[in-house]
Design an enzyme around this catalytic site. Structure first.
Site, mmCIF file in Angstrom:
data_model
loop_
_atom_site.group_PDB
_atom_site.id
_atom_site.type_symbol
_atom_site.label_atom_id
_atom_site.label_comp_id
_atom_site.label_asym_id
_atom_site.label_seq_id
_atom_site.Cartn_x
_atom_site.Cartn_y
_atom_site.Cartn_z
ATOM 1 N N ASP A 184 0.799 -1.230 0.000
ATOM 2 C CA ASP A 184 0.000 0.000 0.000
ATOM 3 C C ASP A 184 0.831 1.279 0.000
ATOM 4 O O ASP A 184 0.634 2.169 0.834
ATOM 5 C CB ASP A 184 -0.945 0.016 1.211
ATOM 6 C CG ASP A 184 -1.564 -1.329 1.501
ATOM 7 O OD1 ASP A 184 -1.822 -2.064 0.542
ATOM 8 O OD2 ASP A 184 -1.787 -1.640 2.681
ATOM 9 N N ALA A 205 -13.987 2.060 6.718
ATOM 10 C CA ALA A 205 -13.158 3.260 6.833
ATOM 11 C C ALA A 205 -11.673 2.923 6.850
ATOM 12 O O ALA A 205 -10.961 3.157 7.831
ATOM 13 C CB ALA A 205 -13.535 4.035 8.086
ATOM 14 N N GLU A 264 -10.758 -1.659 -3.623
ATOM 15 C CA GLU A 264 -10.184 -0.930 -2.493
ATOM 16 C C GLU A 264 -9.040 -0.056 -2.987
ATOM 17 O O GLU A 264 -8.804 0.064 -4.184
ATOM 18 C CB GLU A 264 -9.689 -1.909 -1.425
ATOM 19 C CG GLU A 264 -8.639 -2.876 -1.916
ATOM 20 C CD GLU A 264 -8.275 -3.926 -0.871
ATOM 21 O OE1 GLU A 264 -8.936 -3.998 0.174
ATOM 22 O OE2 GLU A 264 -7.310 -4.677 -1.113
#
Length: 350
Positions: free
Chosen positions: A52, A172, A232
């Protein structure tokens, strides 16, 4: 996106459309059958143990941040480079903040940081959660500088921005801060379930305006009833007259079986609707592919995904991770220059 239990093609070789965007010498080399010169071809140093990633530059130093949990460090992973080639470990900026650990007691690491330079401060939004859970929190921290040797270096945590609970229908995590062309601040986030969402932020506080519960839906992955709908890692990037929403689809974190990939849509409004090249909406699962492994399971770099975008001087760069089939499927830092075709769509020179 993080942890092994979490839940249109760009060919592995450079496409003809991408070759047409290369500088003349590089295009000639590609025509001659030589491999194109890319950012990925020059990477060395501390590249593994990365999920990420996002990137920013302060002065002459590039900084890449990614999800924590590697080498026993729960805070965000942090690595630096002077030339985008050789990368070294810069330890972690901070661990799991106390308020987040209280909210998510079983959390073991900070997920998916997002870094921006905002009104004189470096601002990092981050998430804390556990694998496969809709109980998640996102907060942010700031520092005047990223230089550890500066007397002004100090991270200040500002606490909760948004949270979710089981049954709420969205998650979230994987946040991305955006300031639009009019100076309005936004936070994009989301993973699986209801897809990618957008909320408005107060420019002074970096949080929502009290009482403002408005939320926009940006992208969704339809799936058969009871099945996963993997989308995502959203990232909004402004280029020309459009906002481009990049997202990651399918599955990460499965080592050599990972089939993660990156695709995007665009809109002239930051709130959407975002559409692909044919005008089909991302809310219906459509998107233009940017990074993908082809043939599936047939290359060294598996499951390229969860990207960040960065405008560096006169070029745009996409940073992402992929799994290295030649090194025990290690999640590894990857970089590619983005060019824009005649219709304004991104092409990754990976």
């Amino acid at each position: 996106m993080i942890a092994a239990n979490r839940r249109g093609l760009l060919k592995g070789a450079l496409s003809l459309s991408a070759v047409s965007l290369l500088p003349r010498a590089a295009a000639g080399a590609a025509d001659a059958g030589a491999a194109p010169d890319t950012l990925n071809a020059h990477l060395s140093g501390y590249l593994t143990g990365l999920h990420d990633p996002v990137m920013i530059r302060e002065g002459d130093t590039y900084h890449v941040f990614g999800s924590g949990g590697w080498a026993g460090a729960p805070g965000p992973s942090w690595r630096i480079s002077k030339d985008l080639k050789v990368w070294t470990d810069n330890k972690q900026p901070f661990g799991i903040p106390g308020w987040a650990h209280e909210a998510i007691p079983d959390a073991t690491s900070v997920w998916a940081p997002d870094i921006s330079f905002v009104d004189g401060l470096y601002r990092m939004y981050y998430s804390v959660s556990t694998g496969g859970s809709m109980r998640s929190v996102t907060g942010f921290a700031t520092t005047p500088t990223l230089d550890r040797n500066s007397p002004h270096y100090k991270w200040t945590d500002h606490g909760l921005v948004v949270e979710t609970h089981p049954g709420i229908g969205y998650n979230a995590i994987d946040s991305n801060f955006v300031r639009d062309a009019d100076g309005q601040d936004w936070l994009e986030f989301g993973s699986y379930w209801g897809g990618l969402k957008l909320i408005k932020l107060d420019r002074k506080t970096g949080k929502r305006v009290p009482g403002d519960t408005r939320m926009w839906s940006l992208a969704y992955r339809p799936a058969p009833e009871g099945a996963d709908n993997p989308i995502e890692g959203g990232f909004i990037f402004r280029h020309g007259d459009y906002y481009y929403l990049f997202a990651s689809y399918d599955y990460c974190c499965r080592k050599l079986a990972s089939n993660y990939f990156v695709a995007c849509g665009r809109s002239k409004s930051i709130t959407g609707p975002y559409v692909d090249k044919e005008g089909k909406p991302m809310m219906e699962g459509a998107a233009k592919t940017v990074l993908i492994e082809r043939p599936w399971g047939g290359t060294r770099w598996r499951g390229p995904g969860h990207c960040g975008l960065f405008h560096d001087k006169d070029r745009d760069i996409i940073v992402y991770h992929a799994y290295d089939a030649e090194h025990d499927a290690a999640p590894t830092l990857r970089l590619a220059e983005l060019r824009w075709d005649a219709d304004g769509w991104p092409v990754a020179l990976s």
